[in-house]
Design a protein around this motif. Sequence first.
Motif, mmCIF file in Angstrom:
data_model
loop_
_atom_site.group_PDB
_atom_site.id
_atom_site.type_symbol
_atom_site.label_atom_id
_atom_site.label_comp_id
_atom_site.label_asym_id
_atom_site.label_seq_id
_atom_site.Cartn_x
_atom_site.Cartn_y
_atom_site.Cartn_z
ATOM 1 N N GLY A 3 71.539 58.596 42.580
ATOM 2 C CA GLY A 3 70.833 57.458 42.026
ATOM 3 C C GLY A 3 69.358 57.749 41.927
ATOM 4 N N ALA A 4 68.695 56.998 41.061
ATOM 5 C CA ALA A 4 67.252 57.144 40.880
ATOM 6 C C ALA A 4 66.579 55.842 41.279
ATOM 7 C CB ALA A 4 66.932 57.486 39.434
ATOM 8 N N VAL A 5 65.567 55.954 42.116
ATOM 9 C CA VAL A 5 64.828 54.778 42.557
ATOM 10 C C VAL A 5 64.019 54.245 41.377
ATOM 11 C CG1 VAL A 5 63.048 53.934 44.142
ATOM 12 C CG2 VAL A 5 64.758 55.600 44.933
ATOM 13 N N LEU A 6 64.228 52.968 41.053
ATOM 14 C CA LEU A 6 63.546 52.371 39.911
ATOM 15 C C LEU A 6 62.118 51.960 40.258
ATOM 16 C CD1 LEU A 6 66.516 50.189 38.651
ATOM 17 C CD2 LEU A 6 65.654 52.308 37.650
ATOM 18 N N ASN A 7 61.965 51.263 41.370
ATOM 19 C CA ASN A 7 60.655 50.863 41.880
ATOM 20 C C ASN A 7 60.817 50.487 43.343
ATOM 21 O OD1 ASN A 7 61.651 48.192 41.928
ATOM 22 N ND2 ASN A 7 60.866 47.778 39.891
ATOM 23 N N VAL A 8 59.775 50.066 43.986
ATOM 24 C CA VAL A 8 59.852 49.629 45.378
ATOM 25 C C VAL A 8 59.212 48.260 45.491
ATOM 26 C CG1 VAL A 8 59.885 51.959 46.332
ATOM 27 C CG2 VAL A 8 57.715 50.821 46.040
ATOM 28 N N VAL A 15 68.005 50.777 43.003
ATOM 29 C CA VAL A 15 68.383 52.148 42.680
ATOM 30 C C VAL A 15 69.341 52.132 41.492
ATOM 31 C CG1 VAL A 15 69.491 54.241 43.549
ATOM 32 C CG2 VAL A 15 68.136 52.825 45.104
ATOM 33 N N ASP A 16 69.009 52.877 40.449
ATOM 34 C CA ASP A 16 69.874 53.003 39.282
ATOM 35 C C ASP A 16 70.992 53.975 39.622
ATOM 36 O OD1 ASP A 16 71.120 53.314 36.847
ATOM 37 O OD2 ASP A 16 69.416 54.276 35.862
ATOM 38 N N ILE A 17 72.232 53.459 39.667
ATOM 39 C CA ILE A 17 73.385 54.292 39.990
ATOM 40 C C ILE A 17 74.292 54.456 38.765
ATOM 41 C CG2 ILE A 17 73.376 53.861 42.467
ATOM 42 C CD1 ILE A 17 75.563 51.727 41.942
ATOM 43 N N THR A 18 73.728 54.225 37.591
ATOM 44 C CA THR A 18 74.433 54.300 36.305
ATOM 45 C C THR A 18 75.711 53.471 36.294
ATOM 46 O OG1 THR A 18 75.602 56.355 36.837
ATOM 47 C CG2 THR A 18 73.454 56.581 35.739
ATOM 48 N N ALA A 23 71.975 49.240 42.396
ATOM 49 C CA ALA A 23 72.201 49.013 43.823
ATOM 50 C C ALA A 23 70.847 48.678 44.444
ATOM 51 C CB ALA A 23 72.791 50.264 44.456
ATOM 52 N N TYR A 24 70.850 48.234 45.687
ATOM 53 C CA TYR A 24 69.594 47.912 46.357
ATOM 54 C C TYR A 24 69.572 48.575 47.724
ATOM 55 C CZ TYR A 24 65.429 45.397 47.675
ATOM 56 O OH TYR A 24 64.143 45.092 48.047
ATOM 57 N N LEU A 25 68.499 49.298 48.009
ATOM 58 C CA LEU A 25 68.311 49.965 49.293
ATOM 59 C C LEU A 25 67.350 49.135 50.131
ATOM 60 C CD1 LEU A 25 68.593 52.448 51.185
ATOM 61 C CD2 LEU A 25 66.643 53.430 49.961
ATOM 62 N N PRO A 26 67.858 48.384 51.127
ATOM 63 C CA PRO A 26 66.962 47.601 51.988
ATOM 64 C C PRO A 26 66.121 48.515 52.871
ATOM 65 C CG PRO A 26 69.264 46.927 52.258
ATOM 66 C CD PRO A 26 69.249 48.188 51.461
ATOM 67 N N VAL A 27 64.926 48.087 53.195
ATOM 68 C CA VAL A 27 64.010 48.903 53.990
ATOM 69 C C VAL A 27 64.641 49.308 55.327
ATOM 70 C CG1 VAL A 27 62.754 46.957 55.035
ATOM 71 C CG2 VAL A 27 61.620 49.164 54.771
ATOM 72 N N GLN A 28 65.419 48.427 55.951
ATOM 73 C CA GLN A 28 66.007 48.749 57.257
ATOM 74 C C GLN A 28 67.110 49.802 57.157
ATOM 75 O OE1 GLN A 28 66.062 45.730 55.865
ATOM 76 N NE2 GLN A 28 68.055 44.757 56.057
ATOM 77 N N GLU A 29 67.602 50.110 55.943
ATOM 78 C CA GLU A 29 68.623 51.138 55.773
ATOM 79 C C GLU A 29 68.058 52.424 55.165
ATOM 80 O OE1 GLU A 29 72.005 49.552 53.711
ATOM 81 O OE2 GLU A 29 72.052 47.790 55.004
ATOM 82 N N VAL A 43 60.943 57.281 49.978
ATOM 83 C CA VAL A 43 61.582 56.602 48.850
ATOM 84 C C VAL A 43 60.484 56.065 47.942
ATOM 85 C CG1 VAL A 43 63.105 54.717 48.156
ATOM 86 C CG2 VAL A 43 63.584 56.009 50.248
ATOM 87 N N VAL A 44 60.348 56.701 46.785
ATOM 88 C CA VAL A 44 59.309 56.319 45.825
ATOM 89 C C VAL A 44 59.937 56.228 44.430
ATOM 90 C CG1 VAL A 44 57.406 57.332 47.148
ATOM 91 C CG2 VAL A 44 58.635 58.735 45.490
ATOM 92 N N PRO A 45 59.322 55.459 43.523
ATOM 93 C CA PRO A 45 59.864 55.349 42.170
ATOM 94 C C PRO A 45 60.057 56.720 41.526
ATOM 95 C CG PRO A 45 58.149 53.717 42.500
ATOM 96 C CD PRO A 45 58.128 54.617 43.704
ATOM 97 N N GLY A 46 61.239 56.886 40.896
ATOM 98 C CA GLY A 46 61.534 58.119 40.191
ATOM 99 C C GLY A 46 62.291 59.156 41.005
#
Length: 98
Positions: A3-8, A15-18, A23-29, A43-46
């Motif tokens: 997946g590609a991180v779209l933004n934070v 996260v773009d998982i096509t 999907a969403y990556l919570p900060v605690q995970e 974890v940064v955009p792109g």
Amino acid sequence: MKGAVLNVDANGAPVDITAKSSAYLPVQEACIHKIKHVEEAGVVPGIREEFVIFGENDDDLKPEVNPIVGANKGGVVALVEDLRAFVVSFSQVSTVSP
């Protein structure tokens, strides 16, 4: 899955998982350490990484355990993609089914 991180944002990162939706990556995970922002875990955009995706219902939150191949003084060792990997400490293991 890749997946590609779209933004934070303050709570994590989409996260773009096509798929139909991201999907969403919570900060605690994002990290095994307690962090305040996903950027602290790199974890940064792109950025394109492999992510483990769990669904929203309880059945999806119970991933299959790979074949257990042994133990060490800290816990259980399993095969993950043909590599021996420490997967859980003995304090987290129970002989009682949920």
